[in-house]
Design an enzyme around this catalytic site. Structure first.
Site, PDB file in Angstrom:
ATOM      1  N   LEU A 181       0.846  -1.195   0.000  1.00  9.48           N
ATOM      2  CA  LEU A 181       0.000   0.000   0.000  1.00  9.48           C
ATOM      3  C   LEU A 181       0.888   1.254   0.000  1.00  9.48           C
ATOM      4  O   LEU A 181       0.711   2.154  -0.818  1.00  9.48           O
ATOM      5  CB  LEU A 181      -0.916  -0.016   1.236  1.00  9.48           C
ATOM      6  CG  LEU A 181      -1.794   1.215   1.452  1.00  9.48           C
ATOM      7  CD1 LEU A 181      -2.822   1.363   0.330  1.00  9.48           C
ATOM      8  CD2 LEU A 181      -2.547   1.124   2.796  1.00  9.48           C
ATOM      9  N   GLU A 226       3.586   4.141  -0.395  1.00  9.53           N
ATOM     10  CA  GLU A 226       4.455   4.664  -1.460  1.00  9.53           C
ATOM     11  C   GLU A 226       5.342   5.751  -0.857  1.00  9.53           C
ATOM     12  O   GLU A 226       5.035   6.273   0.223  1.00  9.53           O
ATOM     13  CB  GLU A 226       3.606   5.252  -2.592  1.00  9.53           C
ATOM     14  CG  GLU A 226       2.742   4.205  -3.269  1.00  9.53           C
ATOM     15  CD  GLU A 226       2.063   4.730  -4.528  1.00  9.53           C
ATOM     16  OE1 GLU A 226       2.237   5.937  -4.854  1.00  9.53           O
ATOM     17  OE2 GLU A 226       1.362   3.941  -5.164  1.00  9.53           O
ATOM     18  N   SER A 252       1.240   7.571   5.764  1.00 10.46           N
ATOM     19  CA  SER A 252       0.021   7.657   6.582  1.00 10.46           C
ATOM     20  C   SER A 252      -1.158   8.072   5.710  1.00 10.46           C
ATOM     21  O   SER A 252      -2.284   7.606   5.904  1.00 10.46           O
ATOM     22  CB  SER A 252       0.212   8.686   7.699  1.00 10.46           C
ATOM     23  OG  SER A 252       1.330   8.339   8.487  1.00 10.46           O
ATOM     24  N   THR A 284       6.902  -5.378   3.319  1.00 12.95           N
ATOM     25  CA  THR A 284       7.446  -6.530   4.054  1.00 12.95           C
ATOM     26  C   THR A 284       7.327  -7.773   3.168  1.00 12.95           C
ATOM     27  O   THR A 284       6.289  -7.994   2.544  1.00 12.95           O
ATOM     28  CB  THR A 284       6.664  -6.721   5.368  1.00 12.95           C
ATOM     29  OG1 THR A 284       6.818  -5.539   6.150  1.00 12.95           O
ATOM     30  CG2 THR A 284       7.175  -7.914   6.161  1.00 12.95           C
ATOM     31  N   GLY A 286      25.093  -1.926  31.517  1.00 11.92           N
ATOM     32  CA  GLY A 286      25.976  -1.809  30.348  1.00 11.92           C
ATOM     33  C   GLY A 286      25.802  -2.971  29.386  1.00 11.92           C
ATOM     34  O   GLY A 286      25.941  -2.803  28.167  1.00 11.92           O
ATOM     35  N   GLU A 298       1.500  -0.350  10.220  1.00 13.60           N
ATOM     36  CA  GLU A 298       0.036  -0.353  10.122  1.00 13.60           C
ATOM     37  C   GLU A 298      -0.605   0.797  10.901  1.00 13.60           C
ATOM     38  O   GLU A 298      -1.522   0.607  11.693  1.00 13.60           O
ATOM     39  CB  GLU A 298      -0.489  -1.733  10.539  1.00 13.60           C
ATOM     40  CG  GLU A 298       0.160  -2.788   9.649  1.00 13.60           C
ATOM     41  CD  GLU A 298      -0.408  -4.171   9.762  1.00 13.60           C
ATOM     42  OE1 GLU A 298      -1.588  -4.303  10.082  1.00 13.60           O
ATOM     43  OE2 GLU A 298       0.333  -5.123   9.498  1.00 13.60           O
ATOM     44  N   GLU A 322       1.028   8.354  15.432  1.00 17.37           N
ATOM     45  CA  GLU A 322       0.074   9.454  15.542  1.00 17.37           C
ATOM     46  C   GLU A 322      -1.251   9.146  14.840  1.00 17.37           C
ATOM     47  O   GLU A 322      -2.216   9.894  14.979  1.00 17.37           O
ATOM     48  CB  GLU A 322       0.690  10.735  14.950  1.00 17.37           C
ATOM     49  CG  GLU A 322       1.820  11.343  15.782  1.00 17.37           C
ATOM     50  CD  GLU A 322       3.111  10.531  15.770  1.00 17.37           C
ATOM     51  OE1 GLU A 322       3.236   9.590  14.963  1.00 17.37           O
ATOM     52  OE2 GLU A 322       4.005  10.824  16.593  1.00 17.37           O
TER      53      GLU A 322
HETATM   54  C1  LIG Z   1       9.744  -2.317   8.714  1.00 19.44           C
HETATM   55  C2  LIG Z   1       8.536  -1.769   8.017  1.00 19.44           C
HETATM   56  C3  LIG Z   1       7.654  -2.642   7.396  1.00 19.44           C
HETATM   57  C4  LIG Z   1       6.553  -2.148   6.692  1.00 19.44           C
HETATM   58  N1  LIG Z   1       5.753  -3.012   6.000  1.00 19.44           N
HETATM   59  C5  LIG Z   1       4.783  -2.528   5.180  1.00 19.44           C
HETATM   60  C6  LIG Z   1       4.043  -3.401   4.298  1.00 19.44           C
HETATM   61  O1  LIG Z   1       4.224  -4.619   4.309  1.00 19.44           O
HETATM   62  N2  LIG Z   1       3.144  -2.839   3.446  1.00 19.44           N
HETATM   63  C7  LIG Z   1       2.899  -1.501   3.396  1.00 19.44           C
HETATM   64  O2  LIG Z   1       2.074  -1.073   2.604  1.00 19.44           O
HETATM   65  N3  LIG Z   1       3.577  -0.646   4.233  1.00 19.44           N
HETATM   66  C8  LIG Z   1       4.511  -1.121   5.101  1.00 19.44           C
HETATM   67  N4  LIG Z   1       5.232  -0.270   5.921  1.00 19.44           N
HETATM   68  C9  LIG Z   1       4.957   1.155   5.852  1.00 19.44           C
HETATM   69  C10 LIG Z   1       4.295   1.726   7.091  1.00 19.44           C
HETATM   70  O3  LIG Z   1       2.954   1.332   7.143  1.00 19.44           O
HETATM   71  C11 LIG Z   1       4.486   3.250   7.008  1.00 19.44           C
HETATM   72  O4  LIG Z   1       5.841   3.502   7.333  1.00 19.44           O
HETATM   73  C12 LIG Z   1       3.541   3.999   7.889  1.00 19.44           C
HETATM   74  O5  LIG Z   1       2.251   3.928   7.381  1.00 19.44           O
HETATM   75  C13 LIG Z   1       3.948   5.474   8.022  1.00 19.44           C
HETATM   76  O6  LIG Z   1       4.128   6.059   6.758  1.00 19.44           O
HETATM   77  P1  LIG Z   1       5.460   6.898   6.451  1.00 19.44           P
HETATM   78  O7  LIG Z   1       6.632   6.056   6.816  1.00 19.44           O
HETATM   79  O8  LIG Z   1       5.402   7.423   5.082  1.00 19.44           O
HETATM   80  O9  LIG Z   1       5.437   8.104   7.488  1.00 19.44           O
HETATM   81  P2  LIG Z   1       4.646   9.486   7.320  1.00 19.44           P
HETATM   82  O10 LIG Z   1       3.221   9.243   6.970  1.00 19.44           O
HETATM   83  O11 LIG Z   1       5.437  10.397   6.433  1.00 19.44           O
HETATM   84  O12 LIG Z   1       4.685  10.037   8.801  1.00 19.44           O
HETATM   85  C14 LIG Z   1       5.797  10.746   9.355  1.00 19.44           C
HETATM   86  C15 LIG Z   1       5.383  11.203  10.758  1.00 19.44           C
HETATM   87  O13 LIG Z   1       4.248  12.130  10.641  1.00 19.44           O
HETATM   88  C16 LIG Z   1       3.177  11.641  11.430  1.00 19.44           C
HETATM   89  N5  LIG Z   1       1.887  11.958  10.786  1.00 19.44           N
HETATM   90  C17 LIG Z   1       1.510  11.667   9.505  1.00 19.44           C
HETATM   91  N6  LIG Z   1       0.251  12.087   9.294  1.00 19.44           N
HETATM   92  C18 LIG Z   1      -0.179  12.644  10.462  1.00 19.44           C
HETATM   93  C19 LIG Z   1      -1.406  13.245  10.910  1.00 19.44           C
HETATM   94  N7  LIG Z   1      -2.478  13.338  10.103  1.00 19.44           N
HETATM   95  N8  LIG Z   1      -1.492  13.709  12.185  1.00 19.44           N
HETATM   96  C20 LIG Z   1      -0.412  13.595  13.018  1.00 19.44           C
HETATM   97  N9  LIG Z   1       0.765  13.036  12.665  1.00 19.44           N
HETATM   98  C21 LIG Z   1       0.876  12.567  11.411  1.00 19.44           C
HETATM   99  C22 LIG Z   1       3.376  10.135  11.508  1.00 19.44           C
HETATM  100  O14 LIG Z   1       2.717   9.548  12.627  1.00 19.44           O
HETATM  101  C23 LIG Z   1       4.896  10.039  11.630  1.00 19.44           C
HETATM  102  O15 LIG Z   1       5.295  10.270  12.951  1.00 19.44           O
HETATM  103  C24 LIG Z   1       6.312  -0.757   6.667  1.00 19.44           C
HETATM  104  C25 LIG Z   1       7.178   0.128   7.331  1.00 19.44           C
HETATM  105  C26 LIG Z   1       8.280  -0.366   7.987  1.00 19.44           C
HETATM  106  C27 LIG Z   1       9.219   0.602   8.665  1.00 19.44           C
END
Ligand SMILES: Cc1cc2nc3c(=O)[nH]c(=O)nc-3n(C[C@H](O)[C@H](O)[C@H](O)COP(=O)(O)OP(=O)(O)OC[C@H]3O[C@@H](n4cnc5c(N)ncnc54)[C@H](O)[C@@H]3O)c2cc1C
Length: 380
Positions: A125, A127, A132, A158, A340, A363, A367
């Site tokens: 999902l 990109e 988020s 993943t 330590g 998932e 936030e």
């Molecule tokens: C090890 C790992 C495995 C993963 N596996 C999968 C997978 O299998 N499939 C898949 O589709 N995705 C996967 N993900 C992606 C994961 O779901 C996303 O990293 C997550 O949804 C957050 O998106 P982002 O990293 O772009 O952060 P961003 O959305 O850019 O967020 C950055 C920060 O801003 C905050 N933020 C964003 N919007 C808001 C808001 N409206 N209000 C307040 N705060 C906000 C967030 O909480 C975060 O602290 C994986 C990620 C990791 C690290």
């Protein structure tokens, strides 16, 4: 209310615990250090039925529910959260999307192979520009000459590099916003479909996370999963179940950190006494155990309601929020009890301390669950 596990659930926990201790525990630190994806172990988990926990027996699954699924993920995460993450992405994201949105033909073609572990699944999902805000998906799918043509790419998937089957979301109608994103089933050898960079991660290093790329990737129309335009809306339903798995993963990880800290406190002597005899260490351990127990029951409660067929958007977000924050605190306290030694790679504490950060991001970054919970409250 009945807070007792059934005899079958107790037996399942024992089976998974024995499997994790025998097959996973001896290799955990090495896999983490070398970023080794434990494919043979994932296949063995398939033989035990752990890759198809929540799917009906007629489709090759174990025919169990979210309580049992939580037990499986919890027990695996207690020993290695990476393995739990691999299974969670496979079960409750990829395979579950096919189970919930697929037609009979798709279910019969894919679920038995995924449930047995013959095939590994991933779910894309996220990109680079749509994390988020997953509705901001940019990858596109256009119908041309009777085929879907996908272009774009996904990040943070993943299992991407080991997956035989990928469920991916792409925009099919830009003007329809959230109702213009569709889901597709891609097989590994689909022309124009490839995996890109594998991330070098802080934690969960035995799980493989990386890019999935579509370059004029041509798909038969039969590979559309669910109704055209409803892939994003279906994804939200999938995430309701997925969040229960991240909550269970957090509980298991925290329990593993607690186990290590308790053991260490009974072996380490300072001032002529075992550190477990100091009141402040006892306070830490008792607070850790209490908060793990609270998160555990919040998780099982969400699972039980899901098994009753109830909508659990709020409950799963609450369980994920509480359990992941709890796990971050418990992993920190466990490291502290190790002094330590907690900072040294020979001990499991540092590994769990790094891994636990994913519980906040996966998932629904930290936030986001409060946003989901409050949206539900405002609708009630
Ligand atoms: C090890 C790992 C495995 C993963 N596996 C999968 C997978 O299998 N499939 C898949 O589709 N995705 C996967 N993900 C992606 C994961 O779901 C996303 O990293 C997550 O949804 C957050 O998106 P982002 O990293 O772009 O952060 P961003 O959305 O850019 O967020 C950055 C920060 O801003 C905050 N933020 C964003 N919007 C808001 C808001 N409206 N209000 C307040 N705060 C906000 C967030 O909480 C975060 O602290 C994986 C990620 C990791 C690290």
């Amino acid at each position: 209310m009945n807070f007792e596990f059934t005899a079958e659930q107790i037996q399942l926990r024992k089976t998974v615990r024995n499997f994790a201790q025998a097959e996973i525990a001896p290799h955990v630190l090495e896999w983490d250090e070398n970023q080794t994806f434990p494919l043979p172990i994932v296949k063995k988990a398939g033989e035990l039925g752990l890759l198809g926990v929540i799917f009906p027996e007629e489709l090759g699954g174990a025919g169990l529910g979210y309580i049992e699924y939580s037990i499986v993920i919890e027990e695996l995460a207690r020993v290695d959260p990476s393995v739990a993450l691999i299974l969670a992405a496979h079960n409750s994201l990829c395979t579950n999307h096919i189970y919930l949105a697929g037609n009979e033909e798709q279910k019969r073609k894919y679920i038995p192979k995924l449930a047995s572990g013959e095939w590994i699944g991933c779910w894309s999902l996220t990109e680079p520009e749509a994390g988020s805000d997953a509705a901001g998906t940019r990858s596109t799918a256009t119908l041309k000459d009777g085929e879907w043509v996908l272009n774009g790419g996904k990040t943070f998937t993943t299992n991407a590099h080991y997956a035989d089957v990928c469920v991916a979301m792409a925009v099919t109608d830009r003007s329809a916003s959230q109702h213009g994103i569709s889901a597709f089933i891609l097989e590994r050898d689909t022309p124009g479909f490839q995996v890109g960079k594998k991330e070098n991660k802080l934690g969960m290093r035995a799980s493989a996370t990386g890019e999935v790329l579509f370059s004029n990737c041509r798909l038969d129309q039969a590979q559309l999963l669910g109704k055209s335009g409803e892939g994003f809306v279906d994804s939200l339903r999938i995430l309701d179940g997925g969040r229960i798995s991240i909550a269970a993963l957090s509980v298991g990880l925290a329990q593993g950190a607690f186990d290590a800290a308790l053991k260490y406190s009974k072996q380490r002597k300072q001032f002529g006494r075992f550190i477990s005899e100091f009141q402040s260490i006892q306070d830490k351990l008792s607070n850790m155990a209490t908060s793990i127990e609270a998160a555990r029951w919040l998780t099982y409660c969400a699972g039980a309601r899901k098994d009753l067929g109830q909508r659990v958007t709020k409950e799963s977000a609450m369980a994920k929020l509480f359990a992941s924050e709890m796990a971050v605190t418990v992993a920190d306290q466990a490291l502290q009890i190790h002094g330590g030694d907690g900072f040294v790679k020979d001990y499991p504490g540092q590994k769990l301390y790094r891994a636990v950060k994913l519980c906040r991001s996966g998932e629904g970054a930290g936030e986001i669950p409060p946003v989901v919970i409050e949206r539900e409250h405002l609708q009630e």
